[in-house]
Design an enzyme around this catalytic site. Structure first.
Site, PDB file in Angstrom:
ATOM      1  CB  SER A   1     -42.747  12.671 -11.759  1.00 31.57           C
ATOM      2  OG  SER A   1     -41.786  12.910 -12.764  1.00 31.57           O
TER       3      SER A   1
ATOM      4  CB  CYS B   1     -41.438  14.921  -7.353  1.00 29.11           C
ATOM      5  SG  CYS B   1     -41.190  16.118  -8.670  1.00 29.11           S
TER       6      CYS B   1
ATOM      7  CB  VAL C   1     -32.947   8.006 -17.928  1.00 31.06           C
ATOM      8  CG1 VAL C   1     -31.596   8.617 -18.319  1.00 31.06           C
ATOM      9  CG2 VAL C   1     -32.751   6.981 -16.818  1.00 31.06           C
ATOM     10  CE1 TYR C   2     -36.574  15.524 -18.119  1.00 37.10           C
ATOM     11  CE2 TYR C   2     -35.672  14.846 -15.996  1.00 37.10           C
ATOM     12  CZ  TYR C   2     -36.669  15.455 -16.749  1.00 37.10           C
ATOM     13  OH  TYR C   2     -37.763  15.989 -16.112  1.00 37.10           O
TER      14      TYR C   2
END
EC number: 2.1.1.45
Length: 288
Positions: free
Chosen positions: A183, A162, A227-228
Site C-alpha cells: 500500500s 507497507c 491519493v487521499y
C-alpha cells in the site's frame, strides 16, 4: 522537470482520472478530526529507475531526503523499533508499545523484524546480515530476499509494514533491487521520486558501496497506490507552481568517504549534488 517528475505527473493524472474511489465504504484511516480518510487508487503500479543515470528524487517539491536516510538507517542498520532512536517524529503516532526498558516502540514491526535472528542455510543471522553475506560470498544468488511481513507478529505491530519485501539481483557487476509495497500513499511516500523511492535508492547505494558493486535498477511495485481525498488540492497546487523549463538531469548521490562496513554509515556521509527545488508543500496532514 526531470524524468522522475514526469513519471510523477503521469501517474497522478492516472489516479485522478481513472482511479477507483472508496467513497461510501468503511475505511480504517482517519484524519485528525475523526473524519474517514477516503482515497482514489490504482491497482498494481510499477515504476523503474536506472540509478546509473542519476538519483531518482522528485524536484516538483522538496523531499526531505536526509530524514528519509535517517529512517532507512533506523530500520536497516540500527534494526530498531524505538522511536527515541529516530531523528524525526514521523513514527510517534504508531509508538503504542514499550520494550522491557520502558522505551516507546512501534512493536514488532520494521527494524524489529530485520533484526530477528533466523536459522538460514548459510547459518544463523538476521536478514540484513544475510544480504551482506550473500553479496560478498555469493552475489550471483537468486535468493537475496528480505520479508518483514511476518504473519505471526502482525497483531503486535504499531503499523503493519507497507514496504515489506526486497529482492536483490546482481547482474554484470550491478546491484539491482525489487521493492514490494502492499500500500502506498502517493503524496507522502510512494509516488515516483518520493520518500520510499529515495530510501531504497539510498539503501541500494549503501549495499553496492560496501560490496564493491555499481548501482543498477530499482523496480518499485505497489499493489494499492492511492491519493487521499485531502491531498488532491495539495498536489494540484504543487503542479500549478511548477514551471516546465525543459528536461533537467537527475541529481547525483555522493558518498563522501570510503566505508567498508554497512554499519558504519552515517547521515553526514551523503551529499546530493545538483538537487534543486524551491517548492515546499509545508506540513502535510497524514491519515492514521
Amino acid at each position: 522537470m526531470n524524468i522522475v517528475d514526469r513519471m510523477y505527473l503521469d501517474t497522478y493524472r492516472e489516479i485522478r482520472d481513472e482511479g477507483i474511489s472508496d467513497e461510501g465504504q468503511e475505511v480504517r484511516p482517519r484524519w485528525s478530526d475523526g473524519t474517514p480518510a477516503h482515497t482514489k487508487a490504482l491497482f498494481g503500479r510499477v515504476h523503474r529507475y536506472d540509478l546509473s543515470r542519476g538519483f531518482p528524487i522528485l524536484s516538483l517539491r522538496r523531499i526531505a531526503w536526509k530524514t528519509a536516510l535517517d529512517e532507512i538507517l533506523w530500520i536497516w542498520q540500527k534494526k530498531s523499533n524505538r522511536v527515541a532512536d529516530l531523528g524525526s517524529r514521523i513514527w510517534d503516532a504508531w509508538a503504542n508499545y514499550e520494550d522491557e526498558e520502558g522505551y516507546a516502540t512501534i512493536g514488532k514491526a520494521y527494524g524489529y523484524q530485520l533484526g530477528r535472528e533466523i536459522e538460514f542455510p548459510e547459518g544463523r543471522m538476521d536478514q540484513v546480515d544475510r544480504v551482506l553475506y550473500l553479496l560478498k560470498e555469493d552475489p550471483g544468488s537468486r535468493r537475496i530476499v528480505t520479508n518483514i511481513f511476518n504473519h505471526d507478529d502482525l497483531g503486535e505491530m504499531g503499523l503493519q509494514p507497507c514496504a515489506y519485501g526486497t529482492n536483490i539481483s546482481v547482474k554484470d557487476g550491478k546491484l539491482n533491487m525489487v521493492l514490494i509495497q502492499r500500500s502506498g500513499d502517493f503524496l507522502t511516500a510512494a509516488g515516483p521520486g518520493s520518500f520510499n523511492v529515495v530510501q531504497y535508492a539510498l539503501l541500494m547505494h549503501m549495499f553496492a558501496h560496501v560490496s564493491g558493486l555499481e548501482v543498477g535498477e530499482l523496480l518499485h511495485v505497489v499493489t494499492d497506490l492511492h491519493v487521499y481525498d485531502r491531498h488532491f488540492d495539495v498536489i494540484d497546487r504543487m503542479i500549478d507552481h511548477s514551471k516546465d523549463s525543459g528536461e533537467k538531469e537527475l541529481p547525483k548521490l555522493k558518498i563522501k568517504r570510503r566505508v567498508e562496513d554497512f554499519y558504519d554509515f552515517k547521515v553526514e556521509d551523503f551529499e546530493l549534488e545538483g538537487y534543486e527545488t524551491s517548492y515546499s508543500t509545508g506540513r502535510i496532514e497524514v491519515a492514521e
